[in-house]
Write a protein that holds these residues in place. Structure first.
Motif, PDB file in Angstrom:
ATOM      1  N   LEU A 141     -17.685   5.254  -0.978  1.00 32.34           N
ATOM      2  CA  LEU A 141     -16.245   5.433  -1.136  1.00 32.34           C
ATOM      3  C   LEU A 141     -15.525   4.176  -0.653  1.00 32.34           C
ATOM      4  O   LEU A 141     -15.669   3.782   0.507  1.00 32.34           O
ATOM      5  CB  LEU A 141     -15.763   6.642  -0.306  1.00 32.34           C
ATOM      6  CG  LEU A 141     -16.452   7.981  -0.573  1.00 32.34           C
ATOM      7  CD1 LEU A 141     -15.927   9.052   0.392  1.00 32.34           C
ATOM      8  CD2 LEU A 141     -16.242   8.425  -2.019  1.00 32.34           C
ATOM      9  N   LEU A 142     -14.787   3.553  -1.551  1.00 34.94           N
ATOM     10  CA  LEU A 142     -14.059   2.330  -1.205  1.00 34.94           C
ATOM     11  C   LEU A 142     -12.569   2.618  -1.332  1.00 34.94           C
ATOM     12  O   LEU A 142     -12.110   3.060  -2.392  1.00 34.94           O
ATOM     13  CB  LEU A 142     -14.459   1.196  -2.154  1.00 34.94           C
ATOM     14  CG  LEU A 142     -15.965   0.939  -2.295  1.00 34.94           C
ATOM     15  CD1 LEU A 142     -16.240  -0.043  -3.427  1.00 34.94           C
ATOM     16  CD2 LEU A 142     -16.524   0.392  -0.975  1.00 34.94           C
ATOM     17  N   ASP A 143     -11.819   2.390  -0.257  1.00 35.14           N
ATOM     18  CA  ASP A 143     -10.386   2.684  -0.316  1.00 35.14           C
ATOM     19  C   ASP A 143      -9.577   1.402  -0.179  1.00 35.14           C
ATOM     20  O   ASP A 143      -9.302   0.948   0.927  1.00 35.14           O
ATOM     21  CB  ASP A 143      -9.991   3.695   0.764  1.00 35.14           C
ATOM     22  CG  ASP A 143      -8.606   4.287   0.494  1.00 35.14           C
ATOM     23  OD1 ASP A 143      -7.930   3.841  -0.469  1.00 35.14           O
ATOM     24  OD2 ASP A 143      -8.199   5.189   1.238  1.00 35.14           O
ATOM     25  N   GLU A 144      -9.214   0.812  -1.304  1.00 37.79           N
ATOM     26  CA  GLU A 144      -8.443  -0.437  -1.341  1.00 37.79           C
ATOM     27  C   GLU A 144      -9.074  -1.476  -0.421  1.00 37.79           C
ATOM     28  O   GLU A 144      -8.386  -2.146   0.338  1.00 37.79           O
ATOM     29  CB  GLU A 144      -6.986  -0.164  -0.930  1.00 37.79           C
ATOM     30  CG  GLU A 144      -6.372   0.978  -1.730  1.00 37.79           C
ATOM     31  CD  GLU A 144      -4.925   0.749  -2.109  1.00 37.79           C
ATOM     32  OE1 GLU A 144      -4.433  -0.368  -1.962  1.00 37.79           O
ATOM     33  OE2 GLU A 144      -4.299   1.719  -2.572  1.00 37.79           O
ATOM     34  N   HIS A 145     -10.385  -1.619  -0.525  1.00 35.62           N
ATOM     35  CA  HIS A 145     -11.109  -2.453   0.435  1.00 35.62           C
ATOM     36  C   HIS A 145     -10.854  -3.945   0.261  1.00 35.62           C
ATOM     37  O   HIS A 145     -11.303  -4.738   1.083  1.00 35.62           O
ATOM     38  CB  HIS A 145     -12.611  -2.139   0.401  1.00 35.62           C
ATOM     39  CG  HIS A 145     -13.332  -2.592  -0.842  1.00 35.62           C
ATOM     40  ND1 HIS A 145     -12.907  -2.269  -2.108  1.00 35.62           N
ATOM     41  CD2 HIS A 145     -14.450  -3.337  -0.997  1.00 35.62           C
ATOM     42  CE1 HIS A 145     -13.740  -2.793  -2.996  1.00 35.62           C
ATOM     43  NE2 HIS A 145     -14.682  -3.451  -2.345  1.00 35.62           N
ATOM     44  N   THR A 146     -10.135  -4.321  -0.800  1.00 39.65           N
ATOM     45  CA  THR A 146      -9.808  -5.744  -0.951  1.00 39.65           C
ATOM     46  C   THR A 146      -8.312  -5.997  -0.733  1.00 39.65           C
ATOM     47  O   THR A 146      -7.851  -7.137  -0.793  1.00 39.65           O
ATOM     48  CB  THR A 146     -10.177  -6.269  -2.363  1.00 39.65           C
ATOM     49  OG1 THR A 146      -9.315  -5.644  -3.327  1.00 39.65           O
ATOM     50  CG2 THR A 146     -11.614  -5.975  -2.717  1.00 39.65           C
ATOM     51  N   ALA A 147      -7.554  -4.952  -0.468  1.00 41.07           N
ATOM     52  CA  ALA A 147      -6.087  -5.071  -0.467  1.00 41.07           C
ATOM     53  C   ALA A 147      -5.541  -5.957   0.662  1.00 41.07           C
ATOM     54  O   ALA A 147      -4.469  -6.545   0.522  1.00 41.07           O
ATOM     55  CB  ALA A 147      -5.447  -3.687  -0.393  1.00 41.07           C
ATOM     56  N   ALA A 148      -6.281  -6.060   1.765  1.00 43.75           N
ATOM     57  CA  ALA A 148      -5.763  -6.846   2.893  1.00 43.75           C
ATOM     58  C   ALA A 148      -6.200  -8.305   2.824  1.00 43.75           C
ATOM     59  O   ALA A 148      -5.930  -9.088   3.725  1.00 43.75           O
ATOM     60  CB  ALA A 148      -6.225  -6.218   4.211  1.00 43.75           C
ATOM     61  N   LEU A 149      -6.889  -8.676   1.743  1.00 46.69           N
ATOM     62  CA  LEU A 149      -7.449 -10.032   1.653  1.00 46.69           C
ATOM     63  C   LEU A 149      -6.610 -10.935   0.754  1.00 46.69           C
ATOM     64  O   LEU A 149      -5.887 -10.457  -0.113  1.00 46.69           O
ATOM     65  CB  LEU A 149      -8.878  -9.953   1.093  1.00 46.69           C
ATOM     66  CG  LEU A 149      -9.847  -9.014   1.831  1.00 46.69           C
ATOM     67  CD1 LEU A 149     -11.173  -8.942   1.095  1.00 46.69           C
ATOM     68  CD2 LEU A 149     -10.059  -9.491   3.271  1.00 46.69           C
ATOM     69  N   ASP A 150      -6.744 -12.252   0.961  1.00 50.86           N
ATOM     70  CA  ASP A 150      -6.075 -13.184   0.052  1.00 50.86           C
ATOM     71  C   ASP A 150      -6.773 -13.083  -1.309  1.00 50.86           C
ATOM     72  O   ASP A 150      -7.900 -12.591  -1.397  1.00 50.86           O
ATOM     73  CB  ASP A 150      -6.156 -14.614   0.616  1.00 50.86           C
ATOM     74  CG  ASP A 150      -7.582 -15.093   0.717  1.00 50.86           C
ATOM     75  OD1 ASP A 150      -8.113 -15.580  -0.297  1.00 50.86           O
ATOM     76  OD2 ASP A 150      -8.194 -14.956   1.800  1.00 50.86           O
TER      77      ASP A 150
END
Ligand code: ADP
Ligand code: MG
Length: 257
Positions: free
Chosen positions: A171-180
């Motif tokens: 389960l991935l929850d916006e796992h790239t959202a905090a990255l550049d």
């Protein structure tokens, strides 16, 4: 197969803040599917993942994985069946611990009697082989504190930690959202590689429409506790970002925005 059947979930029942989110919600995910989940804020994406992972009690319905009920299952058992990566890298990795220690904890997740760090030295080769998958050189930095890694490296490490015992479900929850943007793309490419190589059934909530279009075997769009679009195979391949945006816009007009 992951099956959510007839799920009911209401927040703040009986108060003026009452919010009926899921009312007879059902969704089936076949083994091996890589599902991109998109949808407006508050549409229920995170709550759906929380219900699957057992972190959120439900008012009615059933969640089963290969026929076994997940709701009611002991946490330690579920922990070995489900891997999870969150938006915030500090949710998935412990900053004050080394890469080695972080991996050791992930390795022993859900075991009643965890192995000592000493015994885990034997696992060194395995940890290194896992880290090599990332192509970031982390296998040479086992003694580095996770907190000193970049956000992208930490999410990559979190991905490896969530999948090293090969869960039945990721389960991935916006796992790239905090990255550049660049790190985000790197982590997305790695996600695809790990999911494909380890053949893990995956639900990936993403704010990035492009990821839902370019990756995964299926895409679903949620709105107000419902699945309003569900495409896979050829139908998914033929969909462009504009097709998804069109549905988003239709919803906005419907909601009077
Ligand atoms: N812990 C909570 N307490 C009260 N209401 C909640 C809680 N979690 C979620 N909700 C409600 O459910 C809706 C959906 O939340 P969420 O699943 O986080 O949406 P998404 O991840 O799609 O943005 C929210 O708009 C809110 O009304
Ligand atoms: Mg969310």
């Amino acid at each position: 197969m992951l099956e959510l059947s007839n799920i009911y979930k209401t927040f703040n029942k009986g108060t003026i803040d009452e919010k009926v989110l899921f009312s007879d919600f059902s969704l089936t995910i076949e083994n091996g599917e890589f599902v991109g989940v998109i949808g407006s804020n508050g549409s229920g994406k995170t709550t759906m993942l929380n219900i699957i992972s057992g972190d959120m009690p439900i008012d009615g319905g059933n969640v089963t994985l290969d026929g076994t009920p997940l709701n009611g299952m002991k946490n330690f058992k579920r922990a070995r069946k489900i891997g999870r990566v969150f938006q915030n890298p500090s949710m998935g990795t412990c900053p004050s611990m080394t890469i080695w220690e972080n991996m050791s904890i992930a390795d022993n997740k859900g075991k009643i009697y965890g192995l000592s760090f000493g015994l885990n030295k034997r696992r060194r080769d395995f940890y290194c082989s896992q880290l090599e998958l990332l192509g970031m050189g982390l296998e040479n930095r086992l003694s580095t504190q996770a907190g000193s890694l970049s956000g992208g490296q930490r999410q990559a490490l979190a991905l490896i930690m969530a999948t090293m015992i090969r869960p039945d479900l990721l389960l991935l929850d916006e796992h790239t959202a905090a990255l550049d943007p660049k790190s985000s793309d790197t982590v997305m490419t790695l996600t695809e590689k790990i999911v494909r190589e380890k053949k893990i059934t995956t639900l990936m909530v993403t704010h990035n429409l492009r990821y839902a279009v370019e990756y995964g075997s299926r895409a679903i769009m949620m709105h107000d506790g419902n699945v309003i679009m569900d495409v896979k195979g050829e139908e998914k391949k033929n969909k462009s970002i504009n097709d998804y945006l069109k549905v988003f816009n239709e919803i906005s007009i419907e909601c009077g925005n």
